[in-house]
Scaffold this motif. Structure first.
Motif, PDB file in Angstrom:
ATOM      1  N   ARG A  17     -59.244  -4.381  31.612  1.00 21.77           N
ATOM      2  CA  ARG A  17     -60.114  -4.916  30.032  1.00 21.77           C
ATOM      3  C   ARG A  17     -60.146  -4.951  28.602  1.00 21.77           C
ATOM      4  O   ARG A  17     -60.840  -5.579  28.540  1.00 21.77           O
ATOM      5  CB  ARG A  17     -61.417  -5.333  31.140  1.00 21.77           C
ATOM      6  CG  ARG A  17     -61.735  -6.039  32.658  1.00 21.77           C
ATOM      7  CD  ARG A  17     -62.700  -5.741  32.869  1.00 21.77           C
ATOM      8  NE  ARG A  17     -63.293  -5.905  34.413  1.00 21.77           N
ATOM      9  CZ  ARG A  17     -62.955  -7.369  34.584  1.00 21.77           C
ATOM     10  NH1 ARG A  17     -63.178  -7.842  34.040  1.00 21.77           N
ATOM     11  NH2 ARG A  17     -63.757  -7.636  35.995  1.00 21.77           N
ATOM     12  N   HIS A  18     -59.450  -3.670  28.837  1.00 18.18           N
ATOM     13  CA  HIS A  18     -59.712  -3.397  27.430  1.00 18.18           C
ATOM     14  C   HIS A  18     -58.509  -3.614  26.913  1.00 18.18           C
ATOM     15  O   HIS A  18     -58.388  -4.226  25.487  1.00 18.18           O
ATOM     16  CB  HIS A  18     -59.799  -1.237  26.943  1.00 18.18           C
ATOM     17  CG  HIS A  18     -59.232  -1.657  25.683  1.00 18.18           C
ATOM     18  ND1 HIS A  18     -60.101  -1.367  25.198  1.00 18.18           N
ATOM     19  CD2 HIS A  18     -58.683  -0.566  24.863  1.00 18.18           C
ATOM     20  CE1 HIS A  18     -60.517  -0.350  23.233  1.00 18.18           C
ATOM     21  NE2 HIS A  18     -58.923  -0.609  24.147  1.00 18.18           N
ATOM     22  N   ASP A  19     -57.446  -3.670  27.230  1.00 15.19           N
ATOM     23  CA  ASP A  19     -55.666  -4.204  26.444  1.00 15.19           C
ATOM     24  C   ASP A  19     -55.217  -5.741  27.080  1.00 15.19           C
ATOM     25  O   ASP A  19     -54.689  -5.924  26.166  1.00 15.19           O
ATOM     26  CB  ASP A  19     -54.610  -3.703  27.777  1.00 15.19           C
ATOM     27  CG  ASP A  19     -55.159  -1.776  27.103  1.00 15.19           C
ATOM     28  OD1 ASP A  19     -55.546  -1.384  26.058  1.00 15.19           O
ATOM     29  OD2 ASP A  19     -54.300  -1.117  28.150  1.00 15.19           O
ATOM     30  N   TYR A  20     -56.655  -6.376  27.756  1.00 15.98           N
ATOM     31  CA  TYR A  20     -56.486  -7.609  27.919  1.00 15.98           C
ATOM     32  C   TYR A  20     -57.243  -8.981  27.831  1.00 15.98           C
ATOM     33  O   TYR A  20     -58.657  -8.103  28.403  1.00 15.98           O
ATOM     34  CB  TYR A  20     -55.688  -7.843  29.711  1.00 15.98           C
ATOM     35  CG  TYR A  20     -54.493  -7.357  30.038  1.00 15.98           C
ATOM     36  CD1 TYR A  20     -53.033  -8.151  28.686  1.00 15.98           C
ATOM     37  CD2 TYR A  20     -54.023  -6.048  30.302  1.00 15.98           C
ATOM     38  CE1 TYR A  20     -52.426  -7.097  29.180  1.00 15.98           C
ATOM     39  CE2 TYR A  20     -52.285  -5.926  30.583  1.00 15.98           C
ATOM     40  CZ  TYR A  20     -51.927  -6.404  29.971  1.00 15.98           C
ATOM     41  OH  TYR A  20     -50.605  -5.555  29.953  1.00 15.98           O
ATOM     42  N   LYS A  94     -50.488 -22.837  41.113  1.00 21.09           N
ATOM     43  CA  LYS A  94     -50.508 -22.256  39.495  1.00 21.09           C
ATOM     44  C   LYS A  94     -50.372 -21.527  38.277  1.00 21.09           C
ATOM     45  O   LYS A  94     -50.637 -21.570  37.941  1.00 21.09           O
ATOM     46  CB  LYS A  94     -52.394 -21.786  40.004  1.00 21.09           C
ATOM     47  CG  LYS A  94     -53.562 -23.530  40.351  1.00 21.09           C
ATOM     48  CD  LYS A  94     -54.410 -23.314  39.898  1.00 21.09           C
ATOM     49  CE  LYS A  94     -55.426 -24.352  40.879  1.00 21.09           C
ATOM     50  NZ  LYS A  94     -57.408 -24.540  40.903  1.00 21.09           N
ATOM     51  N   LEU A  95     -49.949 -19.914  39.239  1.00 20.44           N
ATOM     52  CA  LEU A  95     -50.110 -18.736  39.004  1.00 20.44           C
ATOM     53  C   LEU A  95     -48.464 -18.994  38.122  1.00 20.44           C
ATOM     54  O   LEU A  95     -48.256 -18.358  37.775  1.00 20.44           O
ATOM     55  CB  LEU A  95     -50.041 -17.420  39.216  1.00 20.44           C
ATOM     56  CG  LEU A  95     -51.015 -17.088  40.301  1.00 20.44           C
ATOM     57  CD1 LEU A  95     -50.826 -15.768  41.024  1.00 20.44           C
ATOM     58  CD2 LEU A  95     -51.915 -16.574  39.140  1.00 20.44           C
ATOM     59  N   ILE A  96     -47.793 -19.330  38.722  1.00 19.47           N
ATOM     60  CA  ILE A  96     -46.122 -19.637  38.673  1.00 19.47           C
ATOM     61  C   ILE A  96     -46.174 -20.699  37.489  1.00 19.47           C
ATOM     62  O   ILE A  96     -45.489 -20.557  35.552  1.00 19.47           O
ATOM     63  CB  ILE A  96     -45.671 -20.937  39.640  1.00 19.47           C
ATOM     64  CG1 ILE A  96     -44.768 -19.699  40.358  1.00 19.47           C
ATOM     65  CG2 ILE A  96     -43.714 -21.163  39.115  1.00 19.47           C
ATOM     66  CD1 ILE A  96     -44.082 -19.754  41.683  1.00 19.47           C
ATOM     67  N   GLY A  97     -46.811 -22.332  36.955  1.00 19.48           N
ATOM     68  CA  GLY A  97     -46.890 -22.692  35.887  1.00 19.48           C
ATOM     69  C   GLY A  97     -47.978 -21.781  34.446  1.00 19.48           C
ATOM     70  O   GLY A  97     -47.517 -22.124  34.027  1.00 19.48           O
ATOM     71  N   LYS A  98     -48.920 -20.784  34.951  1.00 18.59           N
ATOM     72  CA  LYS A  98     -49.420 -20.443  34.122  1.00 18.59           C
ATOM     73  C   LYS A  98     -48.910 -19.506  33.623  1.00 18.59           C
ATOM     74  O   LYS A  98     -48.605 -19.264  31.840  1.00 18.59           O
ATOM     75  CB  LYS A  98     -51.000 -19.932  34.299  1.00 18.59           C
ATOM     76  CG  LYS A  98     -51.731 -20.846  34.712  1.00 18.59           C
ATOM     77  CD  LYS A  98     -52.475 -21.019  33.611  1.00 18.59           C
ATOM     78  CE  LYS A  98     -53.723 -22.599  34.192  1.00 18.59           C
ATOM     79  NZ  LYS A  98     -54.081 -22.667  33.407  1.00 18.59           N
ATOM     80  N   LEU A 104     -48.844 -15.948  29.779  1.00 18.24           N
ATOM     81  CA  LEU A 104     -49.095 -14.968  30.310  1.00 18.24           C
ATOM     82  C   LEU A 104     -49.424 -13.826  31.594  1.00 18.24           C
ATOM     83  O   LEU A 104     -47.898 -14.054  31.910  1.00 18.24           O
ATOM     84  CB  LEU A 104     -50.617 -16.088  30.939  1.00 18.24           C
ATOM     85  CG  LEU A 104     -51.360 -16.773  30.158  1.00 18.24           C
ATOM     86  CD1 LEU A 104     -52.271 -17.321  30.605  1.00 18.24           C
ATOM     87  CD2 LEU A 104     -52.072 -16.324  28.775  1.00 18.24           C
ATOM     88  N   SER A 105     -50.212 -12.543  31.656  1.00 23.04           N
ATOM     89  CA  SER A 105     -49.739 -11.939  32.244  1.00 23.04           C
ATOM     90  C   SER A 105     -50.631 -11.959  34.072  1.00 23.04           C
ATOM     91  O   SER A 105     -51.654 -12.015  33.436  1.00 23.04           O
ATOM     92  CB  SER A 105     -49.470 -10.349  31.868  1.00 23.04           C
ATOM     93  OG  SER A 105     -49.093 -10.045  31.112  1.00 23.04           O
ATOM     94  N   LEU A 106     -49.786 -11.567  35.074  1.00 21.95           N
ATOM     95  CA  LEU A 106     -50.798 -11.532  35.900  1.00 21.95           C
ATOM     96  C   LEU A 106     -50.818  -9.305  36.049  1.00 21.95           C
ATOM     97  O   LEU A 106     -50.589  -8.746  36.762  1.00 21.95           O
ATOM     98  CB  LEU A 106     -50.060 -11.849  37.337  1.00 21.95           C
ATOM     99  CG  LEU A 106     -49.945 -12.672  37.412  1.00 21.95           C
ATOM    100  CD1 LEU A 106     -49.087 -13.274  38.959  1.00 21.95           C
ATOM    101  CD2 LEU A 106     -51.852 -13.782  37.942  1.00 21.95           C
ATOM    102  N   ALA A 125     -54.812 -12.848  32.639  1.00 23.97           N
ATOM    103  CA  ALA A 125     -54.583 -12.183  31.205  1.00 23.97           C
ATOM    104  C   ALA A 125     -53.355 -12.261  30.324  1.00 23.97           C
ATOM    105  O   ALA A 125     -52.145 -12.595  30.608  1.00 23.97           O
ATOM    106  CB  ALA A 125     -54.777 -10.528  31.643  1.00 23.97           C
ATOM    107  N   LYS A 126     -53.991 -12.478  28.543  1.00 23.88           N
ATOM    108  CA  LYS A 126     -53.339 -12.432  27.514  1.00 23.88           C
ATOM    109  C   LYS A 126     -53.602 -11.103  27.221  1.00 23.88           C
ATOM    110  O   LYS A 126     -54.895 -10.315  26.576  1.00 23.88           O
ATOM    111  CB  LYS A 126     -54.138 -13.757  26.654  1.00 23.88           C
ATOM    112  CG  LYS A 126     -52.677 -13.416  25.738  1.00 23.88           C
ATOM    113  CD  LYS A 126     -53.310 -15.437  25.367  1.00 23.88           C
ATOM    114  CE  LYS A 126     -52.308 -15.045  23.866  1.00 23.88           C
ATOM    115  NZ  LYS A 126     -53.162 -16.972  23.433  1.00 23.88           N
ATOM    116  N   GLY A 127     -52.598 -10.897  26.169  1.00 27.01           N
ATOM    117  CA  GLY A 127     -52.539  -9.634  25.983  1.00 27.01           C
ATOM    118  C   GLY A 127     -52.852  -9.423  24.750  1.00 27.01           C
ATOM    119  O   GLY A 127     -52.981 -10.308  24.246  1.00 27.01           O
TER     120      GLY A 127
END
Length: 158
Positions: A17-20, A94-98, A104-106, A125-127
Motif C-alpha cells: 500500500r506504500h509502494d503502489y 479483465k486482468l489480462i487486458g489491464k 499495471l501490476s498484480l 496496482a500502479k507503482g
C-alpha cells in the motif's frame, strides 16, 4: 459445511500500500499441498517479494514464501514454488487486458483463511513515484495533526 467459520488473516503486505496505488482488488483461491496448509495454520508465510503474473490464461503467484512444515517428512513442499490462483474466467480476462494495455501490476495484499480455505487478496496496482510517496506521508501527517487539534479543542485545551 466448513469446520471453521470466519476470517483469519495469516499475513498482510503493508509495504504494497506504500509502494503502489491500489486500483482494484480481487479475492482468489490458492492451489496448495497439505504441508503448505499446515505451515500456514501455524502462521508462517511472507509476502515480501510476492507478485502475480498471467501466463497462458492462468494466474500464478510467484515468490510467496511458505516455509517448510517443521513436522513434515520427505513429502514436504518447496518453500518458493509457483502457486496457481483460482479466479473466474471473466476476472482473468479483465486482468489480462489491464496488465497488458496499461502496464499495471498484480500485487498480493494479504493471505487469509476464509471459512477454512486459504484465500489471497490480489490488487491491480500502479507503482508510485518517490514524490507520490512523500505527498501521501505529508497528507497523513497533516490529517493526524488536524485530528489532534480537534481532540484538544473538544477537551477544552488549546
Amino acid at each position: 459445511m466448513p469446520k471453521e467459520l470466519g476470517h483469519k488473516v495469516i499475513v498482510s503486505n503493508r509495504r504494497a500500500r506504500h509502494d503502489y496505488s491500489i486500483l482494484d482488488t480481487y479475492e482468489a483461491g490458492l492451489v496448495l499441498v497439505g504441508t503448505e496448509v499446515k505451515s500456514l495454520r501455524a502462521g508462517r508465510a511472507s509476502l515480501a517479494d510476492a507478485f502475480a503474473t498471467v501466463d497462458d490464461g492462468e494466474v500464478w503467484l510467484r515468490n510467496l514464501h511458505i516455509p517448510e512444515y517443521e513436522h513434515g517428512t520427505w513429502t514436504n513442499h518447496e518453500a518458493r514454488r509457483h502457486r496457481k490462483l483460482l479466479l473466474h474466467r471473466g476476472e482473468i480476462e479483465k486482468l489480462i487486458g489491464k496488465t497488458k494495455e496499461s502496464g499495471l501490476s498484480l500485487v498480493p495484499l494479504s493471505l487469509y483463511f476464509k471459512d477454512g480455505r486459504v484465500k489471497v487478496e490480489l490488487a491491480l496496482a500502479k507503482g508510485k513515484k518517490a514524490y507520490d510517496k512523500r505527498q501521501d506521508l505529508a497528507k497523513r501527517d497533516a490529517q493526524r495533526e488536524i485530528s489532534r487539534a480537534v481532540g484538544r479543542a473538544l477537551k477544552g485545551r488549546r
